[in-house]
Every structure is written in C-alpha cells, then in structure tokens.
Design a protein around this motif. Structure first.
Motif, PDB file in Angstrom:
ATOM      1  N   VAL A  24       0.807  -1.220   0.000  1.00 54.56           N
ATOM      2  CA  VAL A  24       0.000   0.000   0.000  1.00 54.56           C
ATOM      3  C   VAL A  24       0.850   1.284   0.000  1.00 54.56           C
ATOM      4  O   VAL A  24       0.566   2.207  -0.771  1.00 54.56           O
ATOM      5  N   PRO A  25       1.934   1.360   0.820  1.00 56.71           N
ATOM      6  CA  PRO A  25       2.750   2.586   0.765  1.00 56.71           C
ATOM      7  C   PRO A  25       3.310   2.862  -0.629  1.00 56.71           C
ATOM      8  O   PRO A  25       3.369   4.021  -1.044  1.00 56.71           O
ATOM      9  N   PHE A  26       3.657   1.819  -1.385  1.00 58.02           N
ATOM     10  CA  PHE A  26       4.182   2.019  -2.739  1.00 58.02           C
ATOM     11  C   PHE A  26       3.114   2.620  -3.649  1.00 58.02           C
ATOM     12  O   PHE A  26       3.392   3.467  -4.488  1.00 58.02           O
ATOM     13  N   ILE A  27       1.860   2.155  -3.495  1.00 61.06           N
ATOM     14  CA  ILE A  27       0.782   2.625  -4.363  1.00 61.06           C
ATOM     15  C   ILE A  27       0.420   4.070  -4.031  1.00 61.06           C
ATOM     16  O   ILE A  27       0.307   4.919  -4.913  1.00 61.06           O
ATOM     17  N   ILE A  28       0.287   4.369  -2.728  1.00 65.75           N
ATOM     18  CA  ILE A  28      -0.126   5.715  -2.325  1.00 65.75           C
ATOM     19  C   ILE A  28       0.972   6.733  -2.641  1.00 65.75           C
ATOM     20  O   ILE A  28       0.711   7.810  -3.166  1.00 65.75           O
ATOM     21  N   LEU A  29       2.224   6.362  -2.334  1.00 60.83           N
ATOM     22  CA  LEU A  29       3.297   7.361  -2.433  1.00 60.83           C
ATOM     23  C   LEU A  29       3.752   7.623  -3.862  1.00 60.83           C
ATOM     24  O   LEU A  29       4.545   8.515  -4.104  1.00 60.83           O
ATOM     25  N   LYS A  30       3.240   6.828  -4.817  1.00 61.25           N
ATOM     26  CA  LYS A  30       3.547   7.115  -6.214  1.00 61.25           C
ATOM     27  C   LYS A  30       2.946   8.457  -6.636  1.00 61.25           C
ATOM     28  O   LYS A  30       3.471   9.144  -7.491  1.00 61.25           O
ATOM     29  N   LYS A  31       1.819   8.794  -6.002  1.00 57.88           N
ATOM     30  CA  LYS A  31       1.082   9.998  -6.401  1.00 57.88           C
ATOM     31  C   LYS A  31       1.521  11.242  -5.638  1.00 57.88           C
ATOM     32  O   LYS A  31       1.309  12.346  -6.056  1.00 57.88           O
ATOM     33  N   PHE A  32       2.080  11.043  -4.419  1.00 59.09           N
ATOM     34  CA  PHE A  32       2.379  12.195  -3.560  1.00 59.09           C
ATOM     35  C   PHE A  32       3.874  12.277  -3.246  1.00 59.09           C
ATOM     36  O   PHE A  32       4.589  11.284  -3.318  1.00 59.09           O
ATOM     37  N   ARG A  33       4.325  13.486  -2.877  1.00 58.26           N
ATOM     38  CA  ARG A  33       5.694  13.661  -2.423  1.00 58.26           C
ATOM     39  C   ARG A  33       5.693  13.703  -0.902  1.00 58.26           C
ATOM     40  O   ARG A  33       4.797  14.292  -0.283  1.00 58.26           O
TER      41      ARG A  33
END
Lengths: 111, 235
Positions: A24-33
């Motif tokens: 989940v962290p990989f998926i969410i953090l792809k969009k945000f800095r």
C-alpha cells in the motif's frame, strides 16, 4: 496442531495482512511527495528498527514488571559486535554469533 | 559494494547475506516440524505468508489455538514496521510503473531493505528495479528452500536452540546495524549512538508496559521522532 484447513486459513489471512503493509505505501506514495520532516524521520528508521529488534531479544518480557535479562543473547552479542567491527562482513558476524550462543549453550548451560 | 545497479551486481551483493536467512529458515523449518506442522504447511507459510520472524510467532499462536483474527492482527502489528520500510523504499521507484512498484513491495524484506539502505550510500542515493527485485527474489527463494530443508532436518534434530540457530536472526540485526552506522553519511555517529541509547531505554521500559507484539512499532515511531528532535536541536 490445528487442522490443515485452519492452518491454511491462518497462512492466507496473515499473507494478506503482511502484503498490504508492504504494498500500500508504494501505491499511495507514487502519487504524492513526502514532506521533508517525514523524510528526516525515515532516515532514522533503519538504525532504530535494527537496534530495537536486537535489544528486544536481550530481555524476557514479564508484563507489569521489569524484564529479565536473556543472559545467552546478552553474552553472545559481545563477540558478535566484535566480529561486525573487525570483519565488516554480515556472514562472519552471523557465523560468530551462532557459534557464540552454541558454545554458551553446550559448555556453560546458558541459553 | 559499488555504484552499479544491475541484476548481476545484486546477485554478488546479496549472496553473502543469504547465509543469514538460511540459518533462520532452517531453524524455522526445524521448529515447525517439532511443533507438528507438515512439510506442505512449513513451505506454504514461507511461500505465501513470507513474514520472516513473524512466522515463528504464527507457529506459537497456532500451538496455542489462538483465534484467527488475533493471529492476523499480531502478525500485522509485528510486520507493520514494513509500512515504514516500504514508505522509505518507495521514494526510489516513483518513476517506475505501478506493476514494478507492487512487485518491489510484495517481496521487500527487512534484509533487502537494510541492504538497499547500505547500497544508496554508494549510488548517490538511487536504486534500480533490476537490483532490488533480484535481491528480493534471491531472499524469497532462499527462505523457502531453507524452510523446507529445515522441515526435513527436523525429522532428525531435536534441540535446535542448543545449536545457537535462534541467534542467527539477532546476529544479523547486529551486523546490519553496524554496517548501516558506518555507511550512513547523512547522520553523524554521535546522533546515531544517542538515538540507539534512547532506543535501548525505550525497549527496557516498554517491555514493562507494552505487549511485545506492538512494542517494535511503538519504539520505532518514538525513536525516529526523538532522532528528528535532537537533529533539529543541534542544528
């Protein structure tokens, strides 16, 4: 041991729980800095996790009371640290660590 | 270690670390067998759940006939440190596709994370999919093969603790901690040692109040926050 069916339910349930915390962290953090403060925080994660897993193994928990010292792991840590400093090699460190605890167990009855 | 990020480099840099998990994987198989697990259950736990030290806890909870929800919650809490590791690692893969991100996340472990954090000190703060995916897959297949081998040895060995195998995991954390300390140039040794001392106090006191299943995640959050605070205080 419980039935094959129950063991497999546990295996699948735990697989989902660990997979989600990894992915989940990989998926969410792809969009945000990440903000700088969080990046500074993350710099400390490796040494803090490694040292806490090590220190936790040095004690035996008795909830509500001060923990007991795990003498075997405590004593075996000393040659293991020396091996890490001298060799700078993970393999040598693990071998010396295992050997140290085996010697403590077999010759001194400490575990 | 060098600044190359190819699959071949990953193979060379990961192989020395597999001896860490071979020992623990074998220990896991032996303990699983002596607790009454079948070979197929030992192998499936390593292939499907793939949760390292949490698999030892799964065995003890299964032996206690713990309810399903409590086993899952405990394993999640113990492995919730993976959330922090994944967050930390994901910043190197923002430009890669979603599939590659999911693959890296799926196979990420404490060991490949620690190896990556050492690696970035040599690569000007970058990682590649080829490098980390190779390292992850070596760990995955080594762990499963070692678990199965342990299950086989478990038919013959009675007392694995006496052989010191249980300490392999701890020794690996000591080695990884030391290598991280000497290679991490972002943090001074003085700050690192202060934080580690603080972590020791937290663990000691935390063991009195906090169940061991959530101790690591609590200490990690407090320890890192303390690190940020003293870094700002000294700057």
């Amino acid at each position: 041991m419980p039935s094959l069916r129950y063991v497999f339910t546990v295996i699948l349930g735990c697989a989902l729980a660990t997979w989600l915390s990894r992915v989940v962290p990989f998926i969410i953090l792809k969009k945000f800095r990440l903000p700088n403060l969080l990046l500074e925080f993350l710099n400390f994660v490796p040494i803090v996790i490694m040292s806490s897993l090590w220190f936790e193994s040095l004690f035996t928990q008795r909830q509500g009371q001060l923990p007991l010292i795990n003498l075997g792991n405590f004593l075996a840590s000393i040659p293991t640290i020396a091996a890490a400093i001298i060799s700078k090699s993970l393999l040598v460190t693990v071998l010396i660590g295992v050997l140290s605890l085996a010697i403590l167990n077999i010759f001194f009855g400490i575990n | 270690m060098n600044n190359q990020l190819s699959a071949r480099t990953a193979l060379r840099e990961t192989l020395p670390t597999v001896f860490g998990y071979v020992g623990i994987g074998i220990a896991f198989g032996i303990i699983g067998k002596s607790s009454g697990l079948k070979d197929i259950e030992i192998l499936s736990m390593s292939l499907i759940t793939y949760a390292g030290s949490a698999q030892f806890i799964m065995i003890s909870l299964l032996l206690n006939r713990a309810p399903l929800a409590s086993v899952i919650l405990t394993v999640f809490l113990i492995n919730s440190r993976m959330i922090l590791m994944s967050m930390n690692t994901s910043r190197f893969f923002k430009r890669e596709s979603m599939v590659k991100n999911i693959l890296i996340g799926t196979f990420l472990t404490d060991e490949s994370f620690a190896l990556s954090m050492n690696k970035i000190n040599y690569t000007n703060d970058s990682l590649s999919f080829e490098w980390l995916n190779t390292s992850n897959l070596i760990a995955y297949f080594t762990w499963s093969a070692a678990s199965l081998a342990g299950g086989f040895f478990g038919n013959f060995i009675r007392d694995s603790q006496k052989l010191g195998l249980g300490f392999a995991l701890v020794a690996m954390f000591i080695g990884l901690l030391y290598l991280q300390m000497i290679n991490d140039h972002a943090l001074s040794i003085k700050i690192q040692l202060t934080v580690i001392l603080f972590v020791f106090c937290l663990i000691y006191l935390g063991l009195v109040l906090i169940p061991s299943s959530i101790l690591i995640i609590c200490v990690t959050i407090l320890g890192c926050a303390f690190g940020v605070a003293i870094e700002h205080a000294l700057a």
